[in-house]
Motif scaffolding. Structure first.
Motif, PDB file in Angstrom:
ATOM      1  N   PHE A 188      -1.697  -5.074  13.549  1.00 27.73           N
ATOM      2  CA  PHE A 188      -1.467  -4.432  12.267  1.00 27.73           C
ATOM      3  C   PHE A 188      -0.108  -3.751  12.338  1.00 27.73           C
ATOM      4  CE2 PHE A 188      -5.913  -4.604  13.100  1.00 27.73           C
ATOM      5  CZ  PHE A 188      -6.520  -4.870  11.893  1.00 27.73           C
ATOM      6  N   TYR A 189       0.645  -3.843  11.284  1.00 27.99           N
ATOM      7  CA  TYR A 189       1.845  -3.021  11.220  1.00 27.99           C
ATOM      8  C   TYR A 189       2.222  -2.748   9.776  1.00 27.99           C
ATOM      9  CZ  TYR A 189       4.638  -7.331  10.699  1.00 27.99           C
ATOM     10  OH  TYR A 189       5.152  -8.525  10.289  1.00 27.99           O
ATOM     11  N   VAL A 190       2.809  -1.590   9.586  1.00 29.96           N
ATOM     12  CA  VAL A 190       3.291  -1.158   8.287  1.00 29.96           C
ATOM     13  C   VAL A 190       4.812  -1.186   8.372  1.00 29.96           C
ATOM     14  CG1 VAL A 190       3.371   0.766   6.652  1.00 29.96           C
ATOM     15  CG2 VAL A 190       1.259   0.288   7.909  1.00 29.96           C
ATOM     16  N   SER A 191       5.452  -1.635   7.305  1.00 36.52           N
ATOM     17  CA  SER A 191       6.914  -1.742   7.324  1.00 36.52           C
ATOM     18  C   SER A 191       7.538  -0.425   7.779  1.00 36.52           C
ATOM     19  CB  SER A 191       7.436  -2.139   5.944  1.00 36.52           C
ATOM     20  OG  SER A 191       6.958  -1.251   4.959  1.00 36.52           O
ATOM     21  N   GLY A 192       8.460  -0.530   8.723  1.00 40.54           N
ATOM     22  CA  GLY A 192       9.158   0.631   9.246  1.00 40.54           C
ATOM     23  C   GLY A 192       8.496   1.278  10.445  1.00 40.54           C
ATOM     24  N   LEU A 193       7.320   0.813  10.853  1.00 35.25           N
ATOM     25  CA  LEU A 193       6.612   1.372  12.007  1.00 35.25           C
ATOM     26  C   LEU A 193       6.473   0.320  13.099  1.00 35.25           C
ATOM     27  CD1 LEU A 193       3.743   3.275  10.185  1.00 35.25           C
ATOM     28  CD2 LEU A 193       5.870   4.222  11.057  1.00 35.25           C
ATOM     29  N   ASP A 194       6.189   0.774  14.305  1.00 31.89           N
ATOM     30  CA  ASP A 194       5.945  -0.158  15.404  1.00 31.89           C
ATOM     31  C   ASP A 194       4.613  -0.859  15.207  1.00 31.89           C
ATOM     32  OD1 ASP A 194       8.300   0.536  16.673  1.00 31.89           O
ATOM     33  OD2 ASP A 194       7.350   2.137  17.841  1.00 31.89           O
ATOM     34  N   PRO A 195       4.507  -2.151  15.559  1.00 30.95           N
ATOM     35  CA  PRO A 195       3.232  -2.859  15.430  1.00 30.95           C
ATOM     36  C   PRO A 195       2.185  -2.331  16.409  1.00 30.95           C
ATOM     37  CG  PRO A 195       4.957  -4.323  16.263  1.00 30.95           C
ATOM     38  CD  PRO A 195       5.581  -2.999  16.020  1.00 30.95           C
ATOM     39  N   LEU A 196       0.924  -2.444  16.014  1.00 30.00           N
ATOM     40  CA  LEU A 196      -0.205  -2.077  16.853  1.00 30.00           C
ATOM     41  C   LEU A 196      -0.970  -3.344  17.182  1.00 30.00           C
ATOM     42  CD1 LEU A 196      -1.343   0.941  14.701  1.00 30.00           C
ATOM     43  CD2 LEU A 196      -0.203   1.063  16.910  1.00 30.00           C
ATOM     44  N   LEU A 197      -1.273  -3.572  18.445  1.00 28.59           N
ATOM     45  CA  LEU A 197      -1.981  -4.777  18.857  1.00 28.59           C
ATOM     46  C   LEU A 197      -3.333  -4.402  19.454  1.00 28.59           C
ATOM     47  CD1 LEU A 197      -1.760  -7.863  19.144  1.00 28.59           C
ATOM     48  CD2 LEU A 197      -0.791  -7.495  21.404  1.00 28.59           C
ATOM     49  N   TYR A 198      -4.381  -5.047  18.953  1.00 30.98           N
ATOM     50  CA  TYR A 198      -5.740  -4.840  19.435  1.00 30.98           C
ATOM     51  C   TYR A 198      -6.302  -6.180  19.862  1.00 30.98           C
ATOM     52  CZ  TYR A 198      -5.430  -0.195  17.481  1.00 30.98           C
ATOM     53  OH  TYR A 198      -5.034   1.076  17.229  1.00 30.98           O
ATOM     54  N   TYR A 199      -7.446  -6.142  20.523  1.00 29.28           N
ATOM     55  CA  TYR A 199      -8.069  -7.368  21.025  1.00 29.28           C
ATOM     56  C   TYR A 199      -9.522  -7.384  20.622  1.00 29.28           C
ATOM     57  CZ  TYR A 199      -3.901  -7.248  23.858  1.00 29.28           C
ATOM     58  OH  TYR A 199      -2.602  -7.188  24.254  1.00 29.28           O
ATOM     59  N   GLY A 200     -10.062  -8.589  20.485  1.00 25.32           N
ATOM     60  CA  GLY A 200     -11.460  -8.720  20.140  1.00 25.32           C
ATOM     61  C   GLY A 200     -12.026 -10.050  20.591  1.00 25.32           C
ATOM     62  N   ILE A 201     -13.333 -10.145  20.483  1.00 23.57           N
ATOM     63  CA  ILE A 201     -14.069 -11.374  20.761  1.00 23.57           C
ATOM     64  C   ILE A 201     -14.601 -11.869  19.419  1.00 23.57           C
ATOM     65  CG2 ILE A 201     -16.019 -12.392  21.992  1.00 23.57           C
ATOM     66  CD1 ILE A 201     -13.797 -11.306  23.834  1.00 23.57           C
ATOM     67  N   GLU A 202     -14.364 -13.146  19.122  1.00 26.97           N
ATOM     68  CA  GLU A 202     -14.739 -13.716  17.835  1.00 26.97           C
ATOM     69  C   GLU A 202     -15.856 -14.738  18.004  1.00 26.97           C
ATOM     70  OE1 GLU A 202     -12.554 -16.069  14.185  1.00 26.97           O
ATOM     71  OE2 GLU A 202     -12.023 -16.537  16.241  1.00 26.97           O
ATOM     72  N   ALA A 203     -16.773 -14.786  17.043  1.00 27.54           N
ATOM     73  CA  ALA A 203     -17.821 -15.818  16.986  1.00 27.54           C
ATOM     74  C   ALA A 203     -18.007 -16.212  15.524  1.00 27.54           C
ATOM     75  CB  ALA A 203     -19.125 -15.293  17.565  1.00 27.54           C
ATOM     76  N   GLY A 204     -18.136 -17.525  15.273  1.00 28.32           N
ATOM     77  CA  GLY A 204     -18.276 -17.956  13.890  1.00 28.32           C
ATOM     78  C   GLY A 204     -18.626 -19.417  13.749  1.00 28.32           C
TER      79      GLY A 204
ATOM     80  N   VAL B  34       0.852  -1.192   0.000  1.00 23.82           N
ATOM     81  CA  VAL B  34       0.000   0.000   0.000  1.00 23.82           C
ATOM     82  C   VAL B  34       0.887   1.242   0.000  1.00 23.82           C
ATOM     83  CG1 VAL B  34      -1.893  -1.100   1.254  1.00 23.82           C
ATOM     84  CG2 VAL B  34      -0.108   0.055   2.530  1.00 23.82           C
ATOM     85  N   GLY B  35       0.323   2.367  -0.408  1.00 23.01           N
ATOM     86  CA  GLY B  35       0.993   3.656  -0.240  1.00 23.01           C
ATOM     87  C   GLY B  35       2.065   3.945  -1.271  1.00 23.01           C
ATOM     88  N   GLU B  36       2.618   5.143  -1.152  1.00 26.22           N
ATOM     89  CA  GLU B  36       3.680   5.625  -2.023  1.00 26.22           C
ATOM     90  C   GLU B  36       4.844   6.103  -1.177  1.00 26.22           C
ATOM     91  OE1 GLU B  36       3.923   5.609  -5.293  1.00 26.22           O
ATOM     92  OE2 GLU B  36       1.952   4.739  -5.585  1.00 26.22           O
ATOM     93  N   PRO B  37       6.057   5.685  -1.283  1.00 25.97           N
ATOM     94  CA  PRO B  37       6.413   4.486  -2.052  1.00 25.97           C
ATOM     95  C   PRO B  37       5.788   3.254  -1.412  1.00 25.97           C
ATOM     96  CG  PRO B  37       8.252   5.143  -0.680  1.00 25.97           C
ATOM     97  CD  PRO B  37       7.179   6.202  -0.511  1.00 25.97           C
ATOM     98  N   ALA B  38       5.777   2.182  -2.118  1.00 25.27           N
ATOM     99  CA  ALA B  38       5.073   0.985  -1.656  1.00 25.27           C
ATOM    100  C   ALA B  38       5.526   0.569  -0.256  1.00 25.27           C
ATOM    101  CB  ALA B  38       5.273  -0.164  -2.636  1.00 25.27           C
ATOM    102  N   ALA B  39       4.584   0.568   0.656  1.00 26.27           N
ATOM    103  CA  ALA B  39       4.830   0.073   2.014  1.00 26.27           C
ATOM    104  C   ALA B  39       4.094  -1.247   2.154  1.00 26.27           C
ATOM    105  CB  ALA B  39       4.319   1.079   3.039  1.00 26.27           C
ATOM    106  N   SER B  40       4.541  -2.064   3.051  1.00 26.26           N
ATOM    107  CA  SER B  40       3.916  -3.358   3.256  1.00 26.26           C
ATOM    108  C   SER B  40       3.019  -3.292   4.483  1.00 26.26           C
ATOM    109  CB  SER B  40       5.003  -4.410   3.456  1.00 26.26           C
ATOM    110  OG  SER B  40       4.438  -5.650   3.766  1.00 26.26           O
ATOM    111  N   LEU B  41       1.708  -3.516   4.297  1.00 26.93           N
ATOM    112  CA  LEU B  41       0.760  -3.589   5.411  1.00 26.93           C
ATOM    113  C   LEU B  41       0.625  -5.049   5.800  1.00 26.93           C
ATOM    114  CD1 LEU B  41      -1.402  -2.395   7.324  1.00 26.93           C
ATOM    115  CD2 LEU B  41      -3.047  -2.837   5.506  1.00 26.93           C
ATOM    116  N   ASN B  42       0.844  -5.359   7.066  1.00 27.06           N
ATOM    117  CA  ASN B  42       0.794  -6.725   7.560  1.00 27.06           C
ATOM    118  C   ASN B  42      -0.288  -6.825   8.625  1.00 27.06           C
ATOM    119  OD1 ASN B  42       3.533  -7.809   6.391  1.00 27.06           O
ATOM    120  ND2 ASN B  42       3.904  -5.784   7.199  1.00 27.06           N
ATOM    121  N   ILE B  43      -1.066  -7.866   8.556  1.00 26.79           N
ATOM    122  CA  ILE B  43      -2.128  -8.104   9.533  1.00 26.79           C
ATOM    123  C   ILE B  43      -1.962  -9.525  10.056  1.00 26.79           C
ATOM    124  CG2 ILE B  43      -4.616  -8.261   9.899  1.00 26.79           C
ATOM    125  CD1 ILE B  43      -4.981  -6.228   7.690  1.00 26.79           C
TER     126      ILE B  43
END
Length: 122
Positions: free
Chosen positions: A56-72, A18-27
């Motif tokens: 979530f983290y983008v190359s070159g940045l610190d990762p962000l950690l979130y929490y959730g409840i899942e049902a499926g 994603v982005g310019e120049p191309a950054a890598s979005l990782n989930i």
């Protein structure tokens, strides 16, 4: 037995440019689930729910950690499966801060998957 009860823990990871120049979005997701299974002979249906840290983290940045409840739910035929779930994020939205990327990510989202599954222990 026709009905089974179990637990699962795993790791989902995906990335794209994603982005310019191309950054890598990782989930990444780390689901920890309780599972109730219904054996229908040739197929199995599972209902699951649990706690999920997701990051979530983008190359070159610190990762962000979130929490959730899942049902499926999951449908399994032999080794192959398809599943869908909803992650109820415990934050309103995901802010990538100083990255300059306006991705509009939401902490709650639908998840879909398909793949191959096997048991390590019987």
């Amino acid at each position: 037995p026709m009905i089974s009860l179990g637990a699962q823990i795993g790791l989902d990871y995906f990335t794209w440019q994603v982005g310019e120049p191309a950054a890598s979005l990782n989930i990444f997701d780390i689901p920890a689930r309780l599972v109730v299974g219904f054996d229908l002979g040739i197929a199995q249906l599972d209902a699951f729910g649990g706690f999920m840290p997701h990051g979530f983290y983008v190359s070159g940045l610190d990762p962000l950690l979130y929490y959730g409840i899942e049902a499926g739910a999951r449908a399994r035929l032999g080794l192959f499966y398809a599943e869908g779930s909803y992650l109820f994020g415990l934050a309103d939205s995901i802010d990538l801060g100083s990255s300059g990327l306006d991705l509009g990510l939401n902490a709650s989202r639908f998840r879909f998957g398909a793949g191959v599954a096997f048991k390590l222990l019987k």
